[in-house]
Design a protein around this motif. Structure first.
Motif, PDB file in Angstrom:
ATOM      1  N   TYR A   1       0.828  -1.198   0.000  1.00  0.00           N
ATOM      2  CA  TYR A   1       0.000   0.000   0.000  1.00  0.00           C
ATOM      3  C   TYR A   1       0.865   1.250   0.000  1.00  0.00           C
ATOM      4  O   TYR A   1       2.007   1.237   0.460  1.00  0.00           O
ATOM      5  N   GLN A   2       0.292   2.341  -0.462  1.00  0.00           N
ATOM      6  CA  GLN A   2       0.880   3.673  -0.344  1.00  0.00           C
ATOM      7  C   GLN A   2       0.624   4.128   1.086  1.00  0.00           C
ATOM      8  O   GLN A   2      -0.470   3.915   1.614  1.00  0.00           O
ATOM      9  N   LEU A   3       1.591   4.750   1.739  1.00  0.00           N
ATOM     10  CA  LEU A   3       1.407   5.235   3.104  1.00  0.00           C
ATOM     11  C   LEU A   3       1.191   6.739   3.119  1.00  0.00           C
ATOM     12  O   LEU A   3       1.942   7.495   2.508  1.00  0.00           O
ATOM     13  N   HIS A   4       0.166   7.163   3.826  1.00  0.00           N
ATOM     14  CA  HIS A   4      -0.063   8.575   4.110  1.00  0.00           C
ATOM     15  C   HIS A   4       0.034   8.697   5.627  1.00  0.00           C
ATOM     16  O   HIS A   4      -0.903   8.366   6.348  1.00  0.00           O
ATOM     17  N   ASN A   5       1.189   9.115   6.116  1.00  0.00           N
ATOM     18  CA  ASN A   5       1.421   9.164   7.553  1.00  0.00           C
ATOM     19  C   ASN A   5       1.143  10.570   8.070  1.00  0.00           C
ATOM     20  O   ASN A   5       1.938  11.477   7.895  1.00  0.00           O
ATOM     21  N   ALA A   6      -0.007  10.727   8.698  1.00  0.00           N
ATOM     22  CA  ALA A   6      -0.418  12.017   9.240  1.00  0.00           C
ATOM     23  C   ALA A   6      -0.143  12.062  10.740  1.00  0.00           C
ATOM     24  O   ALA A   6      -0.964  12.501  11.528  1.00  0.00           O
ATOM     25  N   SER A   7       1.020  11.589  11.130  1.00  0.00           N
ATOM     26  CA  SER A   7       1.400  11.539  12.543  1.00  0.00           C
ATOM     27  C   SER A   7       2.332  12.695  12.865  1.00  0.00           C
ATOM     28  O   SER A   7       3.182  13.054  12.058  1.00  0.00           O
ATOM     29  N   ILE A   8       2.154  13.249  14.051  1.00  0.00           N
ATOM     30  CA  ILE A   8       2.953  14.397  14.471  1.00  0.00           C
ATOM     31  C   ILE A   8       3.488  14.138  15.879  1.00  0.00           C
ATOM     32  O   ILE A   8       2.733  13.730  16.775  1.00  0.00           O
ATOM     33  N   VAL A   9       4.767  14.400  16.065  1.00  0.00           N
ATOM     34  CA  VAL A   9       5.387  14.261  17.376  1.00  0.00           C
ATOM     35  C   VAL A   9       4.662  15.174  18.368  1.00  0.00           C
ATOM     36  O   VAL A   9       4.444  16.349  18.099  1.00  0.00           O
TER      37      VAL A   9
END
Length: 179
Positions: A77-85
């Protein structure tokens, strides 16, 4: 995604870029080289399926060694990582709340799979359990309504050395119930 134009062709380029979950990260792209196995396809061809992650540092750090990249690669899959420290789920000033990012960071891309991995910073910042419950349920409800065909996975909160077990259990129960 952006387009590169040559005299006869236009390409849709999708890349993995990591800013270690730092919001407002600015990146200048000077050159693109395809990795072994990289593909160039014509515009309009079907895009790969997408996994979107709404998380905190546990989902943002370590680049390609992070679980989110490993899961996406393993499934193709393509990853869309909308994670923020430092992100919380709850709307807390200065914490990049996940509840405020659902629409723009997740729903707009219509992923096939959504992983919600938030709560660790809520525990650390003593977000009241009733507020966490209300906002976690709201996130899941919005995702289910606006992405009815997407599979939604939730990740429980891991205990850190400064956390009390009873608090983690209560937050994880909220996550289980919402799931």
């Amino acid at each position: 995604t952006f387009s590169l134009e040559s005299p006869n062709l236009t390409y849709d380029v999708r890349m993995r870029i990591s800013c270690a979950g730092i919001p407002d990260c600015l990146i200048a792209i000077r050159e693109i080289t395809l990795a072994p196995g990289g593909k160039i396809s014509r515009l309009g061809q079907a895009l790969p399926k997408t996994i979107a992650v709404l998380g905190d540092s546990l989902s943002a750090i370590y680049g390609s060694e992070n679980y989110s990249y490993i899961v996406a690669d393993t499934l193709g899959y393509q990853l869309h990582n909308a994670s923020i420290v430092g992100s919380t789920l709850a709307n807390m000033k200065g914490m990049y709340p996940g509840i405020d990012r659902v629409e723009n960071d997740i729903i707009k891309i219509s992923p096939e799979i959504v992983i919600v991995a938030l709560g660790t910073n809520d525990v650390s910042n003593n977000v009241p359990i009733d507020i966490f419950t209300e906002q976690y349920n709201k996130v899941i409800k919005v995702l289910r309504k606006k992405l009815p065909k997407s599979k939604i996975y939730t990740v429980g909160i891991f205990r850190r050395h400064t956390d009390k077990d009873s608090v983690i259990v209560r937050y994880n129960e909220v996550i289980k119930q919402a799931s």
